[in-house]
Scaffold this active site. Structure first.
Site, PDB file in Angstrom:
ATOM      1  CE1 TYR A  34      -3.301   2.638   0.429  1.00  0.00           C
ATOM      2  CE2 TYR A  34      -2.660   2.897   2.584  1.00  0.00           C
ATOM      3  CZ  TYR A  34      -3.288   3.548   1.476  1.00  0.00           C
ATOM      4  OH  TYR A  34      -4.421   4.844   1.841  1.00  0.00           O
ATOM      5  CG  ASP A  64       5.692   3.780   0.812  1.00  0.00           C
ATOM      6  OD1 ASP A  64       5.419   3.846   2.019  1.00  0.00           O
ATOM      7  OD2 ASP A  64       4.424   3.676   0.613  1.00  0.00           O
ATOM      8  CE  LYS A  81       0.860   4.470   9.121  1.00  0.00           C
ATOM      9  NZ  LYS A  81       0.907   3.543   7.465  1.00  0.00           N
TER      10      LYS A  81
HETATM   11  C1  LIG Z   1      -0.364   4.442   6.087  1.00  0.00           C
HETATM   12  C2  LIG Z   1       0.841   4.143   4.482  1.00  0.00           C
HETATM   13  C3  LIG Z   1       1.439   5.184   3.287  1.00  0.00           C
HETATM   14  C4  LIG Z   1      -0.316   6.200   3.289  1.00  0.00           C
HETATM   15  O1  LIG Z   1      -0.175   7.068   4.154  1.00  0.00           O
HETATM   16  P1  LIG Z   1      -0.883   8.332   4.974  1.00  0.00           P
HETATM   17  O2  LIG Z   1      -0.621   9.646   5.411  1.00  0.00           O
HETATM   18  O3  LIG Z   1      -2.215   7.340   5.875  1.00  0.00           O
HETATM   19  O4  LIG Z   1      -1.210   9.019   3.166  1.00  0.00           O
HETATM   20  C5  LIG Z   1       1.572   4.749   2.186  1.00  0.00           C
HETATM   21  N1  LIG Z   1       2.472   3.798   2.582  1.00  0.00           N
HETATM   22  C6  LIG Z   1       2.285   2.989   3.506  1.00  0.00           C
HETATM   23  C7  LIG Z   1       3.167   2.002   3.783  1.00  0.00           C
HETATM   24  C8  LIG Z   1       2.059   3.150   5.229  1.00  0.00           C
HETATM   25  O5  LIG Z   1       2.042   2.011   5.221  1.00  0.00           O
END
Ligand SMILES: *Cc1c(COP(=O)(O)O)cnc(C)c1O
Length: 441
Positions: A155, A250, A278
């Site tokens: 994601y 990511d 995060k």
């Molecule tokens: C949570 C998450 C996102 C998205 O971040 P948001 O602040 O919720 O938009 C993107 N990549 C990874 C791996 C994530 O865990």
């Protein structure tokens, strides 16, 4: 569809949450502002909270839970860490947003560059979604190519070109793809199976010259926890390098979580660009993308790739993020998190063995998933295997743990997070709760 499993005792103890959810649903689609909160993966209704401190959450009926979500990752120090609270309070006294540069943003950039091995320059945004979208736009702008490679179950936020085979929320809801994402957009995203270097080789042989970037979670958190093989990451690094594409990690979940330098520090693989979120915002809305200076200098106004944000580098969020990163740097919790992670893994494993419940447990440091997998199933190495999990089995486990005061991810396809605030006794109590829950189901 998963039947709700909450016991009647559960429903009695959470009357206010039930009422709050009914009210919210009349005004907010599905009653929540982000689908991961809706308990769709375990049936039943979400719990509404009113307060948090350290490792504890308190719901609006007054029940307390040990928190293994930590706001889905940001709260690595636990809730309301004194250093973070003090930094936010001090900033409140001087204004919450100017829409103009501050020295505090440069200090946070300095901390990020000092911490994350591959980052030479960094741009702040307000969400991981924005940061990932921007990194993809930058990779396309820098290379002059269109295609992006991503992996099923990874994601990267909800940008259109990334909302294809996108893990947890999408997987939980059974929406492989979203209405509103055009076929044309989806066509430029190539989705491969994680941990399959041969698929990546084939794809580069066919399309290498059109690929702008390979984007991946270096340790996946969003289909439940999946570890990368060394060969897989090494192949991604080599192929992108050879073809002139960018490797984008990511690390929104893993950044500052697995080590101060994230998964890239632990795994020893250096991407061209890194997406952060995060933890970097310390519980306030802040994220970032950064990497090689020659690539980052293509971002406007240094270069021509557009990206902007009214609240980007917002003083309150910058203060919370800076205080969090400084606390992690000055008093690194990673050895303690590893010890607690290992203990919780052992506790869950013993509980599953005692109950005769077949599971696959994957963990890196303070991130872990117990997959309810058929006996004798292959190790969970990607979405093909993860998606075989017994979601009803997980749902029963989830509700049993809730009834014992332990708040776990409300989906089989999310990792749990341990914080630095968890104590030995909390880990022990959680292991006991797991043993009782699995013995009873
Ligand atoms: C949570 C998450 C996102 C998205 O971040 P948001 O602040 O919720 O938009 C993107 N990549 C990874 C791996 C994530 O865990």
């Amino acid at each position: 569809m998963i039947d709700p499993h909450p016991s009647s005792a559960h429903r009695d103890r959470r009357r206010r949450s039930t009422a709050a959810f009914a009210h919210a649903r009349t005004l907010i689609p599905g009653g929540v502002n982000s689908p991961a909160r809706a308990f769709g993966g375990v049936g039943g209704e979400p719990i509404f909270f009113r307060a948090a401190a350290g490792q504890w959450l308190t719901d609006i009926d007054g029940n307390r839970y040990l928190d293994y979500i930590g706001s889905w990752g940001p709260m690595i120090l636990g809730h309301r860490h004194p250093r973070v609270v003090a930094a936010i309070e001090a900033t409140l006294a001087t204004g919450t947003s100017y829409g103009a540069p501050t020295e505090a943003e440069t200090r946070l950039a300095e901390l990020i560059v000092a911490s994350v091995p591959s980052i030479e320059k960094v741009r702040l945004t307000s969400s991981g979604t924005e940061a990932a979208m921007s990194a993809v736009r930058l990779a396309r702008g820098f290379t002059g190519r269109d295609k992006i490679v991503k992996f099923a179950g990874n994601y990267h936020g909800h940008g259109d070109s990334l909302l294809v085979a996108a893990g947890s929320s999408a997987a939980t809801l059974g929406v492989p793809d979203s209405p509103g994402v055009t076929a044309g957009t989806a066509r430029d995203t190539l989705v491969l199976e994680y941990n399959e270097p041969a698929e990546l080789e084939d794809t580069f042989r066919r399309e290498g010259e059109r690929i702008a970037a390979v984007l991946l979670e270096p340790v996946v958190g969003n289909m439940g926890l999946v570890r990368p093989s060394h060969e897989f990451l090494a192949t991604a690094r080599r192929l992108t390098h050879e073809s002139g594409a960018l490797l984008v990690f990511d690390e929104v979940m893993t950044g500052f979580r697995l080590a101060l330098g994230g998964a890239q520090e632990v795994l020893g693989v250096t991407p061209d660009l890194t997406v952060l979120g995060k933890i970097v915002g310390g519980g306030l809305p802040l994220a970032a993308y950064g990497g090689r200076a020659d690539v980052m200098d293509h971002v406007l106004p240094a270069g021509r790739v557009f990206q902007a944000g009214t609240l980007s580098g917002n003083p309150l969020a910058v203060a919370a993020g800076t205080a969090t990163l400084e606390a992690l740097r000055d008093d690194p919790p990673y050895a303690r998190l590893e010890r607690h992670g290992a203990a919780l893994e052992a506790g869950f494993r013993a509980a599953a063995t005692a109950a005769g419940t077949p599971v696959w447990i994957a963990r890196v440091g303070s991130m872990m998933t117990m997959f309810f997998q058929p006996a004798g199933a292959a190790p969970v190495m990607g979405w093909r295997t993860a998606s075989q999990s017994d979601k009803a089995g997980y749902a029963r486990f989830f509700w049993g743990m809730i009834d014992r005061g332990v708040y776990l991810p409300c989906s089989q396809y999310e990792a749990l997070f341990i914080s630095a605030a968890h104590a030995d006794a909390d880990i022990d109590a959680t292991s006991v709760a797991a043993r009782e829950t699995l013995a009873g189901s």
